[in-house]
Design a protein around this motif. Structure first.
Motif, short mmCIF file in Angstrom:
data_model
loop_
_atom_site.label_atom_id
_atom_site.label_comp_id
_atom_site.label_asym_id
_atom_site.label_seq_id
_atom_site.Cartn_x
_atom_site.Cartn_y
_atom_site.Cartn_z
N ARG A 167 0.84 -1.20 0.00
CA ARG A 167 0.00 0.00 0.00
C ARG A 167 0.88 1.25 0.00
O ARG A 167 1.95 1.27 0.62
N SER A 168 0.41 2.28 -0.69
CA SER A 168 1.09 3.57 -0.68
C SER A 168 0.23 4.58 0.05
O SER A 168 -0.81 5.03 -0.47
N ASN A 169 0.62 4.94 1.28
CA ASN A 169 -0.11 5.94 2.06
C ASN A 169 0.62 7.27 2.07
O ASN A 169 0.18 8.22 2.74
N ASN A 170 1.76 7.36 1.34
CA ASN A 170 2.52 8.61 1.27
C ASN A 170 2.92 8.93 -0.17
O ASN A 170 4.02 9.40 -0.43
N TYR A 171 2.02 8.62 -1.10
CA TYR A 171 2.29 8.87 -2.51
C TYR A 171 2.61 10.35 -2.72
O TYR A 171 1.97 11.21 -2.12
N PRO A 172 3.65 10.67 -3.51
CA PRO A 172 4.40 9.81 -4.44
C PRO A 172 5.77 9.34 -3.92
O PRO A 172 6.64 9.02 -4.73
N LYS A 173 5.97 9.33 -2.61
CA LYS A 173 7.29 8.94 -2.09
C LYS A 173 7.59 7.46 -2.31
O LYS A 173 8.71 7.09 -2.69
N GLY A 174 6.64 6.60 -2.05
CA GLY A 174 6.90 5.17 -2.18
C GLY A 174 5.74 4.36 -1.65
O GLY A 174 4.61 4.85 -1.55
N PHE A 175 6.00 3.12 -1.27
CA PHE A 175 4.96 2.26 -0.71
C PHE A 175 5.60 1.29 0.28
O PHE A 175 6.83 1.19 0.37
N TYR A 176 4.75 0.62 1.04
CA TYR A 176 5.25 -0.38 1.98
C TYR A 176 4.50 -1.68 1.76
O TYR A 176 3.38 -1.70 1.24
N CYS A 177 5.13 -2.76 2.17
CA CYS A 177 4.49 -4.08 2.15
C CYS A 177 4.53 -4.66 3.56
O CYS A 177 5.56 -4.53 4.26
N SER A 178 3.46 -5.26 3.99
CA SER A 178 3.41 -5.91 5.30
C SER A 178 2.83 -7.31 5.12
O SER A 178 2.15 -7.60 4.13
N TRP A 179 3.11 -8.17 6.09
CA TRP A 179 2.70 -9.56 5.95
C TRP A 179 2.48 -10.19 7.33
O TRP A 179 2.93 -9.69 8.35
N HIS A 180 1.76 -11.28 7.31
CA HIS A 180 1.58 -12.10 8.52
C HIS A 180 1.14 -13.49 8.09
O HIS A 180 0.72 -13.71 6.94
N VAL A 203 15.24 -2.48 -3.50
CA VAL A 203 15.56 -2.74 -2.09
C VAL A 203 14.32 -2.45 -1.25
O VAL A 203 13.70 -1.39 -1.38
N CYS A 204 14.00 -3.40 -0.38
CA CYS A 204 12.89 -3.21 0.56
C CYS A 204 13.49 -3.08 1.96
O CYS A 204 13.97 -4.05 2.53
N GLU A 205 13.49 -1.85 2.48
CA GLU A 205 14.12 -1.59 3.77
C GLU A 205 13.16 -2.01 4.89
O GLU A 205 12.08 -1.45 5.04
N LYS A 206 13.61 -2.97 5.71
CA LYS A 206 12.75 -3.50 6.76
C LYS A 206 12.66 -2.53 7.94
O LYS A 206 13.64 -1.90 8.32
N ASP A 207 11.46 -2.43 8.48
CA ASP A 207 11.24 -1.58 9.65
C ASP A 207 11.70 -2.30 10.91
O ASP A 207 11.62 -3.53 11.00
N PRO A 210 6.79 -2.04 13.03
CA PRO A 210 6.66 -3.50 13.23
C PRO A 210 7.65 -4.26 12.37
O PRO A 210 8.01 -3.81 11.28
N LYS A 211 8.06 -5.40 12.86
CA LYS A 211 9.12 -6.15 12.20
C LYS A 211 8.65 -6.85 10.92
O LYS A 211 9.48 -7.29 10.13
N ASN A 212 7.36 -6.98 10.72
CA ASN A 212 6.85 -7.66 9.51
C ASN A 212 6.42 -6.65 8.45
O ASN A 212 5.37 -6.76 7.83
N ARG A 213 7.27 -5.63 8.24
CA ARG A 213 6.95 -4.60 7.25
C ARG A 213 8.24 -4.02 6.68
O ARG A 213 9.26 -3.94 7.37
N CYS A 214 8.20 -3.64 5.41
CA CYS A 214 9.35 -2.98 4.78
C CYS A 214 8.87 -1.91 3.81
O CYS A 214 7.72 -1.95 3.35
N HIS A 215 9.76 -0.94 3.53
CA HIS A 215 9.42 0.20 2.67
C HIS A 215 10.21 0.16 1.38
O HIS A 215 11.37 -0.23 1.36
N ILE A 216 9.58 0.61 0.29
CA ILE A 216 10.22 0.72 -1.02
C ILE A 216 10.01 2.15 -1.52
O ILE A 216 8.88 2.67 -1.49
N ARG A 217 11.06 2.79 -1.97
CA ARG A 217 10.97 4.14 -2.52
C ARG A 217 10.77 4.07 -4.03
O ARG A 217 11.44 3.30 -4.72
N TYR A 218 9.86 4.91 -4.53
CA TYR A 218 9.65 4.97 -5.97
C TYR A 218 10.88 5.57 -6.64
O TYR A 218 11.38 6.64 -6.25
N LEU A 219 11.39 4.88 -7.65
CA LEU A 219 12.50 5.40 -8.44
C LEU A 219 12.00 6.10 -9.70
O LEU A 219 12.73 6.87 -10.31
N GLN A 220 10.75 5.82 -10.08
CA GLN A 220 10.18 6.41 -11.28
C GLN A 220 8.68 6.58 -11.08
O GLN A 220 7.96 5.63 -10.78
#
Length: 414
Positions: A167-180, A203-207, A210-220
């Motif tokens: 999900r991207s809640n800070n568009y246009p900076k990037g998005f994050y993915c979370s899982w369980h 690259v998905c930078e892990k938080d 919560p530990k089950n989430r990482c962020h991806i920055r939009y390059l384009q």
């Protein structure tokens, strides 16, 4: 360890070059064997350091301390390495180290003796294990009770397909993915996530939390190339994976509006004023404006009323029921792309109502007097008895008697 390194160089050579990591992470580098300690103890030249004789008492103390550290590290490392993972419902067989099958042994589970009915020679047999049988198992030799083998049994299940959301809640900076995981495995799991945009791995930078989430920055930005995110979960009993494919517009979803406030409008019994703020995570509301969706209802009803607002962060409700408490929520969405946010925290408000007027003492007295007067029926002023209509010698007496009775009846109501 600081104490050990304060020892003389002669004593420090007995300390293994790979010191134990007491946190359980293992050795830091390769270590020397204990027989080397005996060799050094038999070498008189070892007492000399830089041509001077070291103090034998502190040196001996350091040697003893070094041996204690080595023994502890060996035992600690051995216990950490003996972890046995088994699936729920499996049959488990444990060997008593290097002991022969027909050797006399005793097994314990978490310090409690295990009945011999679970033994096959020196082997421990556990049928159809369940979660309650996880714990530390130890095997002792005969009546000497010398520990020959120890392991920690962990019963669990392989991971099921993980639940992945991007999900991207800070568009246009990037998005994050979370899982369980949909269900627990009861044993440690490791997660590996890969993000590919076209042919490029991102690259998905892990938080940290919560530990089950990482962020991806939009390059384009405004790219029509889809993203592919694959998550793999692995544990000692198996692994599973899942994949999402999407474009950058589909996952845009703002956080709910913040600081929602609702209050009555003075002298307007059917109006409520509602205001809110853009979500703080939305980085550029000027370039990427949001629109809003307002819903409200009185607590006495279940049906919501809705208003969509293309701009602004306030709205006046004009059709509220007078005197009824309302519940109000707001959602947000990018003007052009993505989906609506979740609803904001609910707020409550009641339209303005006129203060009741309090009667004065004189008014209350007037009302009381008026009520008493209207309830009193005065005696008629006309004649009670027509003498001419009464026949007989007692006519006058009858008329006077009737008049007195009516007069007395009237006095009772004064």
């Amino acid at each position: 360890m600081a104490l050990l390194w304060n020892c003389s160089p002669w004593a420090r050579q007995f300390i293994p070059s790979k010191t134990p990591d007491l946190s359980g992470e293992g050795w830091l580098s390769s270590r020397k064997s204990l027989p080397h300690v005996g060799e050094k103890l038999g070498t008189p030249q070892g007492l000399w350091t830089s041509g001077k004789m070291a103090n034998p008492v502190p040196s001996a103390f350091c040697v003893v301390l070094a041996v204690v550290v080595v023994v502890y590290a060996q035992r600690h490392s051995q216990q950490e390495s003996h972890i046995q993972y088994e699936r729920v419902g499996a049959d488990v067989t444990m060997k008593c180290g290097t002991m022969d099958w027909d050797s006399a042994v005793t097994w314990t589970a978490n310090g409690t003796d295990i009945d011999e009915s679970h033994l096959n020679g020196s082997y421990l047999i556990l049928k159809n294990v369940d979660l309650t049988q996880s714990g530390q198992y130890s095997c002792y030799e005969g009546s000497s009770w010398h520990l020959k083998y120890q392991t920690y049994l962990r019963v669990g299940v392989p991971p099921k397909e993980p639940v992945l959301m991007c999900r991207s809640n800070n568009y246009p900076k990037g998005f994050y993915c979370s899982w369980h995981l949909p269900t627990p495995t009861y044993i440690p799991n490791s997660f590996n996530i890969s993000v590919i945009h076209g042919t490029r791995e991102m690259v998905c930078e892990k938080d940290v939390f919560p530990k089950n989430r990482c962020h991806i920055r939009y390059l384009q930005l405004f790219s029509t190339v889809k993203y592919k995110v694959t998550l793999t979960v692995t544990n000692a009993l198996g692994k599973s994976s899942t994949t999402l494919t999407f474009d950058e517009f589909a996952i845009v979803k703002p956080d709910p509006p913040e600081s929602v406030v609702a209050k009555p409008v003075p002298n307007n019994p059917r109006r409520l004023e509602v205001s809110w703020q853009n979500p703080s995570s939305w980085p550029d509301p000027e370039s990427f404006p949001l629109k809003f969706f307002l819903r409200y209802r009185p607590l006495i009803l279940d049906q919501w009323q809705h208003v969509e607002l293309s701009d602004g962060t306030s709205h006046t409700i004009t059709d509220a029921y007078a005197g009824k408490e309302y519940i109000i929520q707001v959602a947000a969405k990018d003007n052009d792309i993505g989906t609506w946010s979740d609803w904001s925290v609910a707020v409550h408000a009641t339209p303005w109502t006129e203060e009741p007027k309090h009667l004065t003492t004189e008014a209350q007295i007037t009302e009381t007097t008026s009520t008493s007067t209207s309830s009193f029926m005065p005696p008629p002023t006309t004649k009670i008895c027509d003498k001419g209509a009464v026949v007989g010698s007692g006519a006058v007496a009858v008329c006077w008697t009737a008049g007195l009775v009516l007069a007395a009846y009237g006095i009772l109501f004064i």
